[in-house]
Structure formats: structure tokens, C-alpha cells
Design an enzyme around this catalytic site. Structure first.
Site, short mmCIF file in Angstrom:
data_model
loop_
_atom_site.label_atom_id
_atom_site.label_comp_id
_atom_site.label_asym_id
_atom_site.label_seq_id
_atom_site.Cartn_x
_atom_site.Cartn_y
_atom_site.Cartn_z
N ASP A 190 0.85 -1.20 0.00
CA ASP A 190 0.00 0.00 0.00
C ASP A 190 0.88 1.25 0.00
O ASP A 190 1.84 1.34 0.78
CB ASP A 190 -0.91 0.00 1.23
N ILE A 191 0.57 2.22 -0.89
CA ILE A 191 1.36 3.45 -0.97
C ILE A 191 1.06 4.33 0.24
O ILE A 191 -0.10 4.59 0.57
CB ILE A 191 1.04 4.22 -2.27
N GLU A 238 -4.81 2.42 -4.15
CA GLU A 238 -3.36 2.53 -4.09
C GLU A 238 -2.73 1.26 -3.52
O GLU A 238 -1.62 1.27 -3.00
CB GLU A 238 -2.93 3.74 -3.25
#
Length: 470
Positions: free
Chosen positions: A343-344, A386
């Protein structure tokens, strides 16, 4: 000020949309059919936005009633749908709607659609007869052209012959954030020139805002002050940049840029023609790019249903199917199987600070990096907004953790021009099936997801290994 009526039963989404629009329009709200009809009679809106996911309402019938009401006979109606409601989209358009967007939608795309519909009635009144003929011929020509590059060249050729400008070009941005001149009135066809985005603040601003940028006197423009030494020798004095917006994740990022010799050279006529051409170009480019892909990749139709259009990785539905198959195989032959969930970090801040196009660039570059690092037998997907997921067949926990650590470093070292020196970090979780320690593929995925959230809680920019894997 133009009036826009928003019809949406959900308070949160209605207020959010109102806050986005009320800086440029007078926004009126209603929750249901009764309120909407009352507001129409009282305020006489110039455009209506209707969320078709209204619970308890027959949406197509409501759409039909609105269009038949006296106050909306010639008023544009834009519909908002959940992406899976394809039949409702057809019914809504058949009921008289003028346009639609699927949710979640790009806000700047919505704003562009609103502007197009609001100006339609009187928009062409200032254009010359030859302008209208050119637009008609251009539309017919590019609509049947199946080569995207040829479409760009045709647009430039027709525009430079029609309006009094010194230069006309179409500029694109590739997956690495590099600026490329793809077609220009002073450039041979099929030749590209790479530009430094930092030397073109007007394009950078159009990229960030996804809105047109007009500079009537570049030598005295505050926007161009950082590059003044680079433009002093230029003969051009006025510049106009128009984003070509359709489905950005399909056609990419394009800008139509015109330049004039005289100050104040961007007239209303030039402004309108370029806006219209940018609008019709988006449709033609989307069709041509899809057609070209179909010609070169016979698996495209299958890929469209299993791949994410922005990153070209698998979508989460296909990832689930493949992970389930690999889990069954691992169980049958007692093989190791690992899962990585990524996950960003602070992705919302990236979108808020640099715009959604910059956010899309981040997603594409991370997807490209993942594709380069993993093996052919591995399966990667854009799992959510994301979030990314990777399935690693025949891979134990140690190797999965090594890959996670490698991804952490490589992503942190990515240089993305639109972020102006800021670096992206990610949080990663890993899990491994080994010796029947996990009961199902979904449990394996959840373990990786939980480990990723543990990495978030621990400070981000790190990976965590599921404690359940041993």
C-alpha cells in the site's frame, strides 16, 4: 453565475460535490424527486447532475420526468452511476440524459463536461463558417482514422491552416513523466522531441490542474518568471495550453498547445476552436488506441476484463481467481506459496498536493517496477486504489521477505518528476502457505493484508511478515 442542481440522496456525496463546484457555480441541492421538481420551478437551473444510485427511486423514470418537466426541456442532464450499472446507463441515456460519468469519477473530467454542456447553446456563435466546416471535416476524418499518431498530425495540420498562430503542437507525457512533442506544425511526422517540463510552466500548470492555461504576454507573466531567461529569445508572445481529456488511463496525457507572435494573440475564436478540437480529439484517440491495441494484441478483449486499465496489472477479481488456483496447487503438491500486499503511504496527500494525474503517474511507475522485478510465474495486481498484491508460487517466507525489502528500496528511490523531488514510500505485508499452516487462499491474503497494516502502524516505509506463517 450559472446554476447547477445536484440531485443525490446521500448527504455526504451531495455536500462533497457541492463544495467542489460552488467556487465557480451557484449550486442548488435536492434529495429526491419532489425536492428536485420544486427547485427546478423555483431556480431554473442551467444544468442538472443526477446520481442514479438513488435508493428506493426508479432512476430511469425519474430521469424521464426531469427531462419532460417544463424547466428542463433544453437543460443539460449529467448522470452519475456506479461503474457496474451498465444497463442503468443505457436506460438513463435513452430517457433523455445528455451525458454520464461512472463513479469514482475524475473531478476535473466532470468539470470539463459541465463546461462543455453549459457553453454548447451559444458556443459556436462567434465562429466563422469556415471554422465550422473545418470542425465538421476534422471530426469526420479523425473518427475513421485508426492510427493515433496520424490523428495527432491531422489535428495540427488543420488547426495551423485555420487559425492565425505561429506554432501548434500536441504534447504527451509518458509513463516516466517525460514530456514529448508528438506532433507539431514545425516537426516532421512521426518524429518526437523530448522537452524538460521545468522549462514549460504553462504545461506543468495544465498538468496539475487539468484546466486550460492562457498566457497573453509570456514575457511579463508571473507563471513564466522562473524560465524568463529561456523565453527571452523566443518570437512567440502568447501561449494557450488545452488538456485533451477523455479517459486519461486509456489515451494517456495529451495537451494541445498553440503559440502566437503578438501579445494578446489568443482570441476568443482561437480559444473556442482549440477547446472544441481538444474535446473531439479525446474520443477519436480513445477509439484509435483501442483499435490499434486490438490489431497488435489478439488477447486484448480478454485482457480488458481482467486487467486494470491504468496500470495494466491484473485487477483484484482476476487476482483472487489466480491466487485460488495457485493455493489449490500448493495444497495438492505440498508446495510453498507466498503473498505480498503493498500500500502506498500517504497517497491522498500526493493527489491533494500534486493532482490526480501525478497520482496516476505514481501508480503506473510502481506497477511498472513490480512487473520488472517479479518472475514470469508470479502474479501481480492492482488490488484497490493505491494497493497492490503479488502472488509468488513455489516461494517460501524468506524469499518473499527478500522481495518485499527489495521493493521497499526500489520504490523509495523512484524519481517522479511531477512530485518535485518528493519520494514515495510504501508499507508491505507478507504471508506464506507452508506445510498446510493456512486453511484457504483468502486467509493467506488476509494475513498479508493484516501484516501490511501492522507495517503502517509501525511507522510506514517498512514491511512486516505475518506472524501466523510459522
Amino acid at each position: 453565475m450559472k446554476k447547477i442542481l445536484i440531485i443525490d440522496q446521500q448527504d455526504f456525496s451531495r455536500i462533497e460535490l457541492k463544495n467542489f463546484l460552488d467556487s465557480e457555480y451557484l449550486v442548488i441541492e435536492s434529495k429526491n424527486e419532489k425536492e428536485a421538481l420544486e427547485q427546478i420551478d423555483h431556480h431554473h437551473p442551467d444544468l442538472v447532475i443526477l446520481d442514479m444510485d438513488i435508493i428506493g427511486e426508479n432512476s430511469p423514470n425519474l430521469c424521464l420526468k426531469l427531462k419532460r418537466s417544463k424547466g428542463l426541456k433544453n437543460v443539460p442532464l449529467i448522470l452519475l452511476f456506479s461503474s457496474e450499472h451498465k444497463e442503468a446507463i443505457v436506460n438513463g441515456l435513452h430517457s433523455g440524459a445528455d451525458d454520464y460519468l461512472t463513479k469514482p469519477f475524475n473531478r476535473n473530467d466532470l468539470l470539463s463536461r459541465i463546461e462543455i454542456h453549459l457553453r454548447t447553446q451559444n458556443y459556436y456563435s462567434d465562429l466563422r463558417k469556415n471554422d465550422l466546416l473545418m470542425l465538421l471535416e476534422l471530426t469526420e476524418t479523425i473518427s475513421v482514422t485508426r492510427n493515433p499518431r496520424r490523428i495527432l498530425s491531422i489535428i495540427v495540420e488543420r488547426l495551423i491552416k485555420t487559425i492565425d498562430v505561429s506554432r501548434c503542437s500536441i504534447i504527451g507525457i509518458n509513463d516516466f513523466g517525460e514530456l514529448l512533442v508528438l506532433a507539431s506544425s514545425d516537426l516532421p511526422e512521426n518524429q518526437e522531441i523530448k522537452l524538460d517540463l521545468k522549462k514549460y510552466p504553462e504545461i506543468e500548470k495544465a498538468l496539475e490542474t487539468q484546466r486550460p492555461v492562457v498566457l497573453q504576454d509570456i514575457t511579463n507573466s508571473a507563471l513564466m518568471k522562473p524560465v524568463k531567461k529561456h523565453i527571452e529569445a523566443l518570437s512567440d508572445n502568447a501561449v494557450f495550453v488545452v488538456p485533451i481529456i477523455k479517459k486519461q488511463n486509456v489515451i494517456g496525457t495529451f495537451f494541445l498547445r498553440t503559440a502566437c507572435l503578438q501579445k494578446g494573440g489568443i482570441t476568443d475564436r482561437i480559444f473556442k476552436l482549440c477547446q472544441v478540437i481538444a474535446s473531439i480529439s479525446g474520443n477519436a484517440l480513445e477509439n484509435a488506441i483501442i483499435f490499434e491495441s486490438m490489431e497488435t494484441n489478439k488477447k486484448l478483449l480478454e485482457d480488458l476484463s481482467v486487467r486494470d486499465s491504468l496500470t495494466k496489472l491484473y485487477n483484484h477479481q482476476h487476482y483472487h481467481s489466480r491466487l485460488e488456483d495457485e493455493f489449490s496447487r500448493a495444497q495438492r503438491y505440498n508446495l510453498d506459496l507466498s503473498c505480498i500486499f503493498l500500500d502506498i503511504d500517504n497517497f491522498k496527500n500526493i493527489n491533494d498536493r500534486y493532482g490526480h494525474l501525478a497520482g496516476d503517474m505514481v501508480l503506473r511507475q510502481i506497477a511498472r517496477l513490480i512487473s520488472q522485478v517479479i518472475r514470469k510465474s508470479d502474479i501481480s495486481a492492482r488490488y484497490g486504489g493505491e494497493e497492490f498484491a503479488i502472488c509468488l508460487p513455489n516461494t517460501g517466507g524468506v524469499a518473499a521477505n527478500e522481495l518485499a525489502e527489495r521493493l521497499l528500496v526500489m520504490i523509495r528511490e523512484l524519481s517522479i518528476q511531477q512530485l518535485k523531488g518528493e519520494h514515495v514510500t510504501v508499507s508491505i505485508g507478507t504471508s506464506t502457505y507452508s506445510n498446510h499452516n493456512v486453511a484457504s487462499y483468502s486467509e493467506l491474503l488476509h494475513l498479508a493484508d493484516d501484516a501490511m497494516y501492522e507495517a503502517k502502524k509501525s511507522g510506514k516505509n517498512r514491511f512486516c511478515c505475518s506472524t501466523a506463517m510459522f
